[in-house]
Design an enzyme around this catalytic site. Structure first.
Site, short mmCIF file in Angstrom:
data_model
loop_
_atom_site.label_atom_id
_atom_site.label_comp_id
_atom_site.label_asym_id
_atom_site.label_seq_id
_atom_site.Cartn_x
_atom_site.Cartn_y
_atom_site.Cartn_z
N ASP A 111 18.49 -15.69 -43.89
CA ASP A 111 17.62 -14.91 -43.01
C ASP A 111 18.38 -14.43 -41.78
OD1 ASP A 111 17.90 -17.50 -42.01
OD2 ASP A 111 15.76 -17.87 -41.76
N ASP A 114 23.48 -17.03 -36.77
CA ASP A 114 23.44 -17.35 -35.35
C ASP A 114 24.79 -17.99 -34.96
OD1 ASP A 114 22.72 -17.98 -32.76
OD2 ASP A 114 21.23 -19.47 -33.29
N LYS A 142 22.51 -12.30 -35.00
CA LYS A 142 22.30 -12.39 -33.55
C LYS A 142 23.58 -12.05 -32.83
CE LYS A 142 18.75 -15.78 -32.80
NZ LYS A 142 18.41 -17.09 -32.28
N PHE A 163 15.06 -16.03 -29.85
CA PHE A 163 14.52 -16.79 -30.97
C PHE A 163 13.42 -15.97 -31.64
CE2 PHE A 163 11.79 -19.90 -33.05
CZ PHE A 163 12.74 -20.58 -33.81
N VAL A 164 13.58 -15.72 -32.93
CA VAL A 164 12.60 -14.87 -33.63
C VAL A 164 11.94 -15.61 -34.80
CG1 VAL A 164 13.66 -12.66 -33.00
CG2 VAL A 164 14.43 -13.86 -35.06
N ASP A 170 10.85 -19.38 -39.34
CA ASP A 170 9.77 -20.25 -38.84
C ASP A 170 10.04 -20.74 -37.43
OD1 ASP A 170 11.96 -22.07 -39.53
OD2 ASP A 170 10.50 -23.66 -39.21
N ARG A 176 6.21 -18.27 -40.99
CA ARG A 176 7.03 -17.66 -42.04
C ARG A 176 6.28 -16.50 -42.70
NH1 ARG A 176 11.43 -20.98 -42.76
NH2 ARG A 176 11.08 -23.22 -42.71
#
Ligand code: 5GP
Ligand code: MG
Length: 192
Positions: A111, A114, A142, A163-164, A170, A176
């Protein structure tokens, strides 16, 4: 309802359009790879997509339905953002790797990239199994200084260091199913 959602960064339409593009590029590149080896696309299934659970679930479901090639799935679970944390706690394999990856063309799907630790761990482990090729496709990347300098082959969207949640991502197990990529209200986040 989703009262704690703050703002939408990427809409469902934008996600759908980009996922189709990524699927097209991936399918094309894999087809070229197989053809180089003289394989018929409808022949032996040598393409294995490895989604990193659970975040990559929805992305993968949409992506594979736009890829008209013979492929199989091998799930792997990696934990890095346990519970209510909103920053990486270091990556750890939580499941066995699929054990049939030798000689296969593997695409790792996640997904979001980071710190880089999750994908670095998965990439190395899959390389060690003797995959014929390993590609990495992430929906989000990111814009941060990475702990591990990891370069994915395919990136859906670059996003700021925020933070997404949504579209598989989630917070503490929730959101989600929110269909877009969004940020949370600061008041909804426990460790801030
Ligand atoms: P990394 O190991 O690169 O630091 O982090 C990758 C993993 O951390 C992703 O697979 C995802 O599970 C989680 N992660 C990183 N950033 C975010 C974020 O902004 N939101 C959510 N929900 N998960 C994230
Ligand atoms: Mg993850």
């Amino acid at each position: 309802m989703f009262f704690e959602i703050d703002k939408v960064l990427i809409s469902r339409e934008e996600i759908a359009r980009r996922v189709r593009e990524l699927a097209g590029e991936l399918a094309h590149e894999l087809a070229v790879e197989l053809r180089k080896e003289g394989e018929n696309l409808s022949g032996e299934g040598r393409v294995v997509l490895v989604p990193i659970m659970t975040g990559a679930m929805i992305f993968t479901a949409d992506l594979i339905r736009e890829m008209p090639i013979k492929l199989s799935l091998g799930l792997v679970a990696v934990s890095s953002y346990p519970g209510e944390s909103v920053s990486s706690r270091g990556a750890r394999l939580k499941s066995e790797l699929p054990d049939n990856l030798a000689g296969k063309h593997v695409v790792i799907i996640d997904d979001i990239l980071d710190s880089g630790q999750t994908l670095d761990l998965a990439y190395r482990a899959i390389r060690e199994q003797g995959a014929a090729s390993v590609r990495v496709c992430v929906l989000l990347s990111k814009q941060v200084e990475r702990v591990v300098d990891f370069k994915p082959d395919y990136v859906g969207f670059e996003i700021p260091d925020e933070f997404v949640v949504g579209y598989g991502l989630d917070y503490n197990g929730y959101y989600r199913n929110y269909p877009e990529i969004a940020s949370l209200k600061p008041t909804a986040i426990a460790d801030r």
